[in-house]
Write a protein that holds these residues in place. Structure first.
Motif, PDB file in Angstrom:
ATOM      1  N   LYS A   1       0.832  -1.201   0.000  1.00 50.11           N
ATOM      2  CA  LYS A   1       0.000   0.000   0.000  1.00 50.11           C
ATOM      3  C   LYS A   1       0.868   1.254   0.000  1.00 50.11           C
ATOM      4  CE  LYS A   1      -3.158   2.715   2.815  1.00 50.11           C
ATOM      5  NZ  LYS A   1      -3.692   2.936   4.172  1.00 50.11           N
ATOM      6  N   ARG A   2       2.000   1.213   0.711  1.00 47.07           N
ATOM      7  CA  ARG A   2       2.899   2.374   0.795  1.00 47.07           C
ATOM      8  C   ARG A   2       3.525   2.690  -0.548  1.00 47.07           C
ATOM      9  NH1 ARG A   2       8.510   3.809   3.695  1.00 47.07           N
ATOM     10  NH2 ARG A   2       9.329   2.002   2.594  1.00 47.07           N
ATOM     11  N   LEU A   3       3.567   1.711  -1.454  1.00 49.86           N
ATOM     12  CA  LEU A   3       4.225   1.867  -2.747  1.00 49.86           C
ATOM     13  C   LEU A   3       3.199   1.638  -3.865  1.00 49.86           C
ATOM     14  CD1 LEU A   3       7.384  -0.240  -1.834  1.00 49.86           C
ATOM     15  CD2 LEU A   3       7.158   2.258  -1.760  1.00 49.86           C
ATOM     16  N   PRO A   4       2.453   2.661  -4.248  1.00 50.77           N
ATOM     17  CA  PRO A   4       1.368   2.488  -5.231  1.00 50.77           C
ATOM     18  C   PRO A   4       1.816   1.856  -6.545  1.00 50.77           C
ATOM     19  CG  PRO A   4       1.251   4.651  -4.190  1.00 50.77           C
ATOM     20  CD  PRO A   4       2.536   4.047  -3.754  1.00 50.77           C
ATOM     21  N   ALA A   5       3.033   2.166  -6.983  1.00 51.59           N
ATOM     22  CA  ALA A   5       3.491   1.603  -8.256  1.00 51.59           C
ATOM     23  C   ALA A   5       3.649   0.087  -8.160  1.00 51.59           C
ATOM     24  CB  ALA A   5       4.819   2.240  -8.669  1.00 51.59           C
ATOM     25  N   VAL A   6       4.014  -0.406  -6.991  1.00 53.91           N
ATOM     26  CA  VAL A   6       4.134  -1.850  -6.797  1.00 53.91           C
ATOM     27  C   VAL A   6       2.754  -2.500  -6.834  1.00 53.91           C
ATOM     28  CG1 VAL A   6       4.857  -3.665  -5.194  1.00 53.91           C
ATOM     29  CG2 VAL A   6       6.262  -1.619  -5.479  1.00 53.91           C
ATOM     30  N   ARG A   7       1.805  -1.883  -6.141  1.00 53.21           N
ATOM     31  CA  ARG A   7       0.449  -2.431  -6.148  1.00 53.21           C
ATOM     32  C   ARG A   7      -0.125  -2.439  -7.567  1.00 53.21           C
ATOM     33  NH1 ARG A   7      -4.886  -1.432  -6.299  1.00 53.21           N
ATOM     34  NH2 ARG A   7      -6.174  -2.808  -5.021  1.00 53.21           N
ATOM     35  N   ALA A   8       0.081  -1.358  -8.315  1.00 51.38           N
ATOM     36  CA  ALA A   8      -0.446  -1.291  -9.684  1.00 51.38           C
ATOM     37  C   ALA A   8       0.165  -2.381 -10.552  1.00 51.38           C
ATOM     38  CB  ALA A   8      -0.171   0.090 -10.277  1.00 51.38           C
ATOM     39  N   ALA A   9       1.480  -2.607 -10.412  1.00 51.82           N
ATOM     40  CA  ALA A   9       2.148  -3.638 -11.217  1.00 51.82           C
ATOM     41  C   ALA A   9       1.674  -5.026 -10.830  1.00 51.82           C
ATOM     42  CB  ALA A   9       3.662  -3.522 -11.045  1.00 51.82           C
ATOM     43  N   LEU A  10       1.409  -5.247  -9.548  1.00 45.75           N
ATOM     44  CA  LEU A  10       0.942  -6.553  -9.090  1.00 45.75           C
ATOM     45  C   LEU A  10      -0.473  -6.834  -9.597  1.00 45.75           C
ATOM     46  CD1 LEU A  10       1.480  -9.066  -7.338  1.00 45.75           C
ATOM     47  CD2 LEU A  10       0.555  -7.797  -5.385  1.00 45.75           C
ATOM     48  N   VAL A  11      -1.360  -5.866  -9.442  1.00 44.44           N
ATOM     49  CA  VAL A  11      -2.743  -6.048  -9.893  1.00 44.44           C
ATOM     50  C   VAL A  11      -2.811  -6.198 -11.411  1.00 44.44           C
ATOM     51  CG1 VAL A  11      -5.012  -4.941 -10.018  1.00 44.44           C
ATOM     52  CG2 VAL A  11      -3.710  -4.877  -7.881  1.00 44.44           C
ATOM     53  N   ALA A  12      -1.893  -5.541 -12.119  1.00 44.94           N
ATOM     54  CA  ALA A  12      -1.854  -5.656 -13.580  1.00 44.94           C
ATOM     55  C   ALA A  12      -1.232  -6.973 -14.030  1.00 44.94           C
ATOM     56  CB  ALA A  12      -1.077  -4.491 -14.180  1.00 44.94           C
ATOM     57  N   GLY A  13      -0.687  -7.743 -13.083  1.00 46.18           N
ATOM     58  CA  GLY A  13      -0.073  -9.015 -13.440  1.00 46.18           C
ATOM     59  C   GLY A  13       1.328  -8.887 -13.994  1.00 46.18           C
ATOM     60  N   ASP A  14       1.907  -7.685 -13.925  1.00 49.79           N
ATOM     61  CA  ASP A  14       3.245  -7.480 -14.469  1.00 49.79           C
ATOM     62  C   ASP A  14       4.331  -8.054 -13.554  1.00 49.79           C
ATOM     63  OD1 ASP A  14       2.193  -6.183 -16.680  1.00 49.79           O
ATOM     64  OD2 ASP A  14       2.282  -4.215 -15.718  1.00 49.79           O
ATOM     65  N   ILE A  15       4.077  -8.056 -12.247  1.00 51.59           N
ATOM     66  CA  ILE A  15       4.987  -8.690 -11.300  1.00 51.59           C
ATOM     67  C   ILE A  15       4.176  -9.653 -10.447  1.00 51.59           C
ATOM     68  CG2 ILE A  15       6.573  -6.730 -11.233  1.00 51.59           C
ATOM     69  CD1 ILE A  15       5.378  -5.991  -8.511  1.00 51.59           C
ATOM     70  N   ASP A  16       4.847 -10.609  -9.829  1.00 49.23           N
ATOM     71  CA  ASP A  16       4.159 -11.562  -8.968  1.00 49.23           C
ATOM     72  C   ASP A  16       4.414 -11.211  -7.504  1.00 49.23           C
ATOM     73  OD1 ASP A  16       6.744 -12.402  -8.410  1.00 49.23           O
ATOM     74  OD2 ASP A  16       6.647 -14.133  -9.732  1.00 49.23           O
ATOM     75  N   PRO A  17       3.755 -11.893  -6.561  1.00 48.08           N
ATOM     76  CA  PRO A  17       3.943 -11.570  -5.141  1.00 48.08           C
ATOM     77  C   PRO A  17       5.382 -11.689  -4.670  1.00 48.08           C
ATOM     78  CG  PRO A  17       1.966 -12.905  -5.434  1.00 48.08           C
ATOM     79  CD  PRO A  17       2.670 -12.880  -6.757  1.00 48.08           C
ATOM     80  N   ARG A  18       6.153 -12.592  -5.267  1.00 47.43           N
ATOM     81  CA  ARG A  18       7.554 -12.730  -4.847  1.00 47.43           C
ATOM     82  C   ARG A  18       8.342 -11.467  -5.175  1.00 47.43           C
ATOM     83  NH1 ARG A  18       5.851 -17.487  -6.991  1.00 47.43           N
ATOM     84  NH2 ARG A  18       6.525 -16.888  -9.080  1.00 47.43           N
ATOM     85  N   ARG A  19       8.147 -10.927  -6.358  1.00 55.33           N
ATOM     86  CA  ARG A  19       8.840  -9.691  -6.728  1.00 55.33           C
ATOM     87  C   ARG A  19       8.314  -8.511  -5.915  1.00 55.33           C
ATOM     88  NH1 ARG A  19       8.829 -13.069 -10.832  1.00 55.33           N
ATOM     89  NH2 ARG A  19      10.645 -13.183 -12.218  1.00 55.33           N
ATOM     90  N   ALA A  20       7.013  -8.465  -5.689  1.00 59.85           N
ATOM     91  CA  ALA A  20       6.458  -7.398  -4.856  1.00 59.85           C
ATOM     92  C   ALA A  20       7.080  -7.451  -3.463  1.00 59.85           C
ATOM     93  CB  ALA A  20       4.938  -7.543  -4.762  1.00 59.85           C
TER      94      ALA A  20
END
Length: 415
Positions: A110-129
């Motif tokens: 939540k503190r890093l919106p760009a990470v959340r956006a990339a995760l929800v978009a499927g661009d990164i997985d939970p391990r990378r997040a």
């Protein structure tokens, strides 16, 4: 031989954004009825959907925590945190530790919106997040988001190890003072931990140790183990390293020479004109003070160094602080490649084989330009036994083509 017709899949399936359309396509596909190539495409598409839903799970965890903070426990943040973790623990049938870890990660995302956006978009997985959140947790919010902005575009193409190394470097660069304080606080917590395993064996762990000393020790253990292997010892290399480790700690000294460490650092940092992170092979970025300490060491083992141009990152000189038998070709290849060139592998080049791009039996020639660093597994198993094809690219990058026809690129630049 009859080749039955395979089920077709939509073009670009693994590039579709997660949502009802992608979910609908995946629901109609029997992965066992598509070609070998397309099974990998389906795998990647399924991971995109899974990442999307995991991002939503983390958002729901945050929502639970926010509710606890706003209503039942508004006057007691600590109790609100514990209540949130307990609710999640029971709802998902998790252990207490697992629930707290998941909630910490959700709040970090939540503190890093760009990470959340990339995760929800499927661009990164939970391990990378998780790697991004963990690697920036010690930074203030502004600095953390600067690091994320610099790395998020490349994150989908990096392994978690490569991603963590790049984040460590960026975190040092964006706030060297905090990095130094964080390092000193961690060093102050150094300790040795022993624990039993379910197999009846035991683990001996040294935690939060100085990376330069650990690198030297690991190199020494590896050298002794390889010497025993060359003498015909039938134990595996892992067994040899473990036994040498125990022998040295028990006082059964097999070797009186120190270990060696590979250091990569730019000239401005050595001259104290910059605080650019150095790089210890096998450990990744270290703060500038540690890099200078290693470079200035005059005893206790061999120090192999590579000086790089600050503007390009390319090596401009390499050598050792103490002379030992080694070919100029090997040093040059090790300085150039730094790690195994197979995608995702971070084995230091100093512990790799040097593989001929064109088999020596065909060319009868050995040159720096015709050699690549490859760990024993990726060199022998993936390239020669499994059949991966390697194509060197301009700029030092490496293209690898799998037996199923998929293409993967390993950057020739350090993380």
């Amino acid at each position: 031989m009859f080749d039955r017709e395979r089920q077709p899949i939509p073009p670009g399936l693994d590039q579709m954004r997660p949502g009802p359309a992608l979910a609908g396509f995946l629901a109609t596909i029997d992965v066992n009825e598509v070609s070998g190539h397309d099974r990998v495409v389906v795998l990647r598409a399924q991971q995109r959907m899974a990442s999307h839903f995991q991002g939503q799970v983390y958002a729901a965890m945050v929502s639970v925590a926010e509710h606890m903070e706003e209503e039942p426990f508004a006057d007691d943040p600590k109790l609100a945190w514990e209540a949130s973790a307990t609710e999640i623990r029971c709802a998902l049938r998790l252990t207490r530790r697992a629930a707290e870890t998941a909630l910490e990660l959700a709040l970090g995302i939540k503190r890093l919106p760009a990470v959340r956006a990339a995760l929800v978009a499927g661009d990164i997985d939970p391990r990378r997040a998780g790697a991004i959140v963990h690697g920036t947790s010690h930074l203030d919010e502004t600095s953390a988001r600067r690091v994320v902005a610099a790395v998020i575009g490349d994150a989908p193409g990096l392994t978690t190890g490569e991603l963590a190394a790049r984040i460590r470097r960026l975190a040092i660069e964006v706030d060297p003072d905090t990095a130094r304080e964080h390092y000193e606080e961690s060093i102050a917590e150094r300790r040795v931990v022993t624990e039993g395993s379910t197999d009846g064996t035991a683990h001996l762990l040294g935690l939060d140790l100085p990376p330069d000393r650990v690198a030297a020790i690991a190199r020494r253990i590896d050298r002794i183990a390889r010497s025993l292997n060359r003498q015909g010892d039938e134990r595996s290399m892992d067994q040899l390293r473990a036994d040498v480790f125990l022998d040295l700690l028990s006082g059964l000294k097999r070797d009186q020479r120190g270990g060696s460490v590979d250091l990569h650092v730019d000239l401005e940092t050595l001259a104290r004109l910059a605080e650019t992170p150095g790089d210890l092979a096998g450990f990744g970025p270290v703060i500038a003070d540690i890099a200078r300490q290693v470079a200035e060491a005059q005893s206790g083992g061999e120090w192999r160094f590579t000086l790089s141009d600050p503007s390009t990152g390319l090596p401009i000189h390499n050598g050792t602080t103490r002379r030992r038998p080694s070919t100029a070709q090997r040093r040059t290849v090790e300085a150039r490649d730094r790690t195994c060139i197979f995608p995702g592998c971070r084995m230091p080049a100093t512990r790799c084989d040097l593989d001929h791009r064109v088999p020596w039996a065909e060319e009868k020639r050995t040159s720096v330009g015709g050699l690549d660093a490859g760990c024993r597994h990726d060199h022998v198993t993936n390239r020669h036994r499994v059949g991966w094809r390697h194509v060197p690219l301009p700029g030092g990058d490496h293209l690898w083509i799998s037996p199923l026809g998929h293409r993967y690129t390993k950057s020739g630049k350090p993380p």
